[in-house]
Write an enzyme that holds these catalytic residues in place. Sequence first.
Site: not given
Length: 211
Positions: A76, A87, A168, A170
């Site tokens: 990132h 995220d 997670h 994204h």
Amino acid sequence: MKDYLIVIFLMVLFSSSCLKDVARRPPKEMTQNLEITPVNCNDKTYEDWETSIYVLPYKVGQSYSVNLSHCGGSYHSAGYPDQYAIDFAMNIGTLITASRSGKVVFVEESGVDGGFPNNLVVVEHSDGTFAQYMHLTHKGARVKVGQTVKKGSVIGLSGNTGLAGYPHLHFVATESGSWKYPYVSFPTTFSNTTENPRGLDQGKTYKALPY
């Protein structure tokens, strides 16, 4: 022997807990021709969060923490395609909702959690930009290509596929043209949560408010 096993267990536990804060390296074929252009994230203009056309990509009333945000490091980082990705730490099977209305242009859901490929849903907006929802669970898409979705409608279930490293979501908004990697991401603010004039802050938890 007992003490030795305890030490080994603690080492494994520690290393696995650290994974949630470190994005795994993309495959070689994704990065070997990638040109990283130095940028200053502070120079980017952000949409007024109070009137933003984006809402948090999960159900109203739910709260999730941000593990990586805009220019937050790893993949990132400034200059990378995902520099403006976010995220959200989520358990596998969490309902994912459309952050903005649009048309579904791509769905992948064959990946298994902990493996490949990366499951995702890509939604194209009326202005030609895209929102991409990645790392969905196996068979976790709840939409089909060509389907029109409204802001807030369920589009999938979160997971741990592709290069996730841990469960997670994204989320990344990308510019018009091609949604395929290496795309060009841009920063987003969200109108249905606490103030976020420069996007969501890494390490904070955000509750989705009614809109």
